[in-house]
Design a protein around this motif. Sequence first.
Motif, PDB file in Angstrom:
ATOM      1  N   LEU A 155       0.792  -1.211   0.140  1.00 19.35           N
ATOM      2  CA  LEU A 155      -0.014   0.077  -0.010  1.00 19.35           C
ATOM      3  C   LEU A 155       0.820   1.213  -0.070  1.00 19.35           C
ATOM      4  O   LEU A 155       0.630   2.303  -0.644  1.00 19.35           O
ATOM      5  N   HIS A 193       2.603   1.737  -3.432  1.00 15.55           N
ATOM      6  CA  HIS A 193       1.571   2.301  -4.426  1.00 15.55           C
ATOM      7  C   HIS A 193       1.174   3.727  -4.339  1.00 15.55           C
ATOM      8  O   HIS A 193       1.094   4.494  -5.242  1.00 15.55           O
ATOM      9  N   LEU A 194       1.060   4.017  -2.940  1.00 13.93           N
ATOM     10  CA  LEU A 194       0.713   5.489  -2.837  1.00 13.93           C
ATOM     11  C   LEU A 194       1.967   6.435  -3.194  1.00 13.93           C
ATOM     12  O   LEU A 194       1.676   7.496  -3.834  1.00 13.93           O
ATOM     13  N   ARG A 222      -7.746  -1.768   1.179  1.00 11.78           N
ATOM     14  CA  ARG A 222      -6.784  -1.116   0.382  1.00 11.78           C
ATOM     15  C   ARG A 222      -7.517  -0.179  -0.767  1.00 11.78           C
ATOM     16  O   ARG A 222      -7.028   0.824  -0.919  1.00 11.78           O
ATOM     17  N   SER A 244      -6.626   4.052  -0.622  1.00  8.97           N
ATOM     18  CA  SER A 244      -5.976   4.433  -1.839  1.00  8.97           C
ATOM     19  C   SER A 244      -6.856   5.307  -2.647  1.00  8.97           C
ATOM     20  O   SER A 244      -6.374   6.286  -2.902  1.00  8.97           O
TER      21      SER A 244
END
Length: 836
Positions: free
Chosen positions: A706, A709-710, A743, A747
């Motif tokens: 996570l 990804h951010l 998630r 997100s």
Amino acid sequence: MILRALLSLCLALPGVAQEFSPNVPDAHTLHLWQFDEDGAPFADAGAYPHPMEGLLNGASAAHSSLPGLGKAMSFHANAGGEPGAPDLRGAILLARPHIDSGPRDNAPEDFRYFGPDGAFTYEAIVRFDILPHEAGVVACGLISMDGDGDDRSFNFRIEKEGFLSFIPLPHGGAGGLALATIPTSGPHAIDTTHWFHAAVSYDGNEGVPNNLKLYWTKLGPDLTEANRIGSGTLSTGFSGGTGDFAIGNEARAFDGNAEAEPFPGLIDEVRISGVARHPSDFFFVDPSSRISPELVVEHRSDEAHRPDSRLRLEEVLVDSSPEMFPAANGGALVLPPGLHRLDFDFGFGPDNPGGAIKLRCQLEGIDDRWQETERGMGLVCQALDKDGRVISQSRFPFIGTSDGWETTLEDSAMIRRVEPVYIPEDAVSLRLSLNSGSPDTTGFVTLDRLALTLPGEPDTSLWKNGSVELNETTARAAGVPVGWHRDGSDPAIARVVFRSGAGSLALVDGDQQRHGEWSSVQPISPGAGGVFVLSWQEAYNVSSGSLHRATYVNVPPGNYTFRVVGLAGENDPLGDGISLPIVIEPPFWRRSWFGPVLAAGLVALVAAGVVARLRLMAKRRVELLRSQNALERDRIRIARDLHDDLGTRVTVLNMTAALARRDIDIDPAKAHRHLDKMTDAAREMVVALDDLVWAVDPAHDTLDHLASHLTRLAEEMFRDSPVRCRLEIPSTLPARPLGAEFRHHLSLAVKESLHNVLQHAGACEVFLSMECDDDRITITIRDTGCGFDPKADRGGRGLGNTPARIREIGGSYAIDSSPSRGTCIVIICRLPKTPT
């Protein structure tokens, strides 16, 4: 020595210590030596005087005694030989001037050492320079008629093991023994600073248990009688022969055996009386409180002063430990489940030995018939069945003195003994135990060369380890021979003794309240029943107490009654006897309530199993429904995302393509702009599709994925914009598992917040930070842009949709902004619990 002399001087000063009055001869005083002379001869103030003439081997006179008692004799010296060996020539005071290996040093034939009825009292006061076990001597002699040849009558001495003993010797005509442990704690504990009074008395009643009394008393103020430490028995009295009479040692003087028992200290006030003196009839008791021999006779004839002579049960031992039992008939002794050893001690008490009354006992439920009891020590042979129960028992007692007994276990002759034993055919093992009997039994016994043979086959023994094999384990008194173990309330009574370089099993019991035992169990061939021959070599000198002992081993659960009766004649019961019910509780599976409880338990167990299975099936169905529900939610979410995001993008793409087709011939420049817009829309659609795939891919269901990804999302969003992005995300994060829904919503909430910064904050800096602890994650998005009023803003900033996403996953969303001061968004979500 200087300190001891100063202490004696202080004790002699008026007002410092009690002033004692010396012994005063009375009609029963046969001899009294007070040793106030500076050297030999020492006068005898008794009725049959004979001075002590031979002060030999370093013995010396004129030492300080107790205040008021004048002078004392020291025997802490020797004239050669090996300490602790028979050749030591220790200090001695002899009735004759010199020691002789023959009759010339014997006391005269008219030397009296017992009264008309055989009774006597021997006494002395002593003080140790060193304690007996430190003295390095064979024993510490007090008074003896123990010489060479056929003139050995008795020894009154202190054994180096800490016993006070009176031992009749082979040529005195008497048999028996008195042996008791000298106190090592309490008011009369042995030490090297005080004076002690030691005495032995015999009442002249031959063969009656406890006719010998031993006394040990620490001398001090306010004593009312001597402290009795034990009892013994003389089976017969002295015959009257004389021998080498000595004080402070033995008078043996032949090759290989000298005066090896010197007393390591001082002796004074030696007195021999022709009666058994009452415990109060000694010099340290106030004369007005003494009970004279004449008063003793009156008391014996006075019915009010006769002690209680009823038969009583003194003690019950369960597995060698004392057990409280009901004092009155009717109450039962209740014991826990299991096989138990039961020892019963019973009799007429120490002052009522019961004379020649026979006692018989029976444990109903175990014994088929009454058993006649025996006192003394004993060798017990027990046949055991496969369950360890006793199915036959034979006891061979040791009481009195064996043939060939001299003074100690080491110097006495071993005599062979042969006894028949019966072993039932269902016996699978045999147990031999050498035990010291009831607690008040004292003495010595040693066995060697134990053998169990068939009649007519004396050379083949079925019993192993019948002799002690000397090795590093057994070559000491505390050693344990192979196959044997100690037991009893004082296992130290069981010892190994050494004779001519070989070891043998022994009991040395001077304790009037404890007992010891050697025992061994060995298997025998199944079906090998019949009559066998049990043989051994033995030497013993045992004084039986007034108590009898009955022993039962491996008694199983059940209800029993222990009974004892005295027989006045051959079969006539005497008095009420003893009756003690005993209940050994069965194991729980044999109790009446166990069957119903077991059945109820089984029913409950089956019911619990059925309920547990039904609950498990229901739980599985619930889990299946949850899984299906979660899957359905994911499908709905994916469908919603496809419709809301990708669907909109595809619609925009189609519309732009239509416009480009319309304008391609009319206005080519405008058509090119439409095509550029289509290219951007397609690129954004690919990014959106990538985000959707990332949200549903299980490989990314972790906290570190996570964060990655951010980070990538923020870098791509602000790459070609006037907004400068700064990331504050930990370099390492725990690989905590996260659900796809969690998630996805988190997100998208972050993406929408960053998109609002890009669209509305203007040229500024934006800070994206993440913090994580054990149970929650905090994400902060802060910019330095133009800001806005959250209450007034109703534009398309995604402010309504983003908090809803966060609340859906159980988190909180907070925004703080004002015009010209930037915006700060804080998202806090509790991490999903790690499945166990």
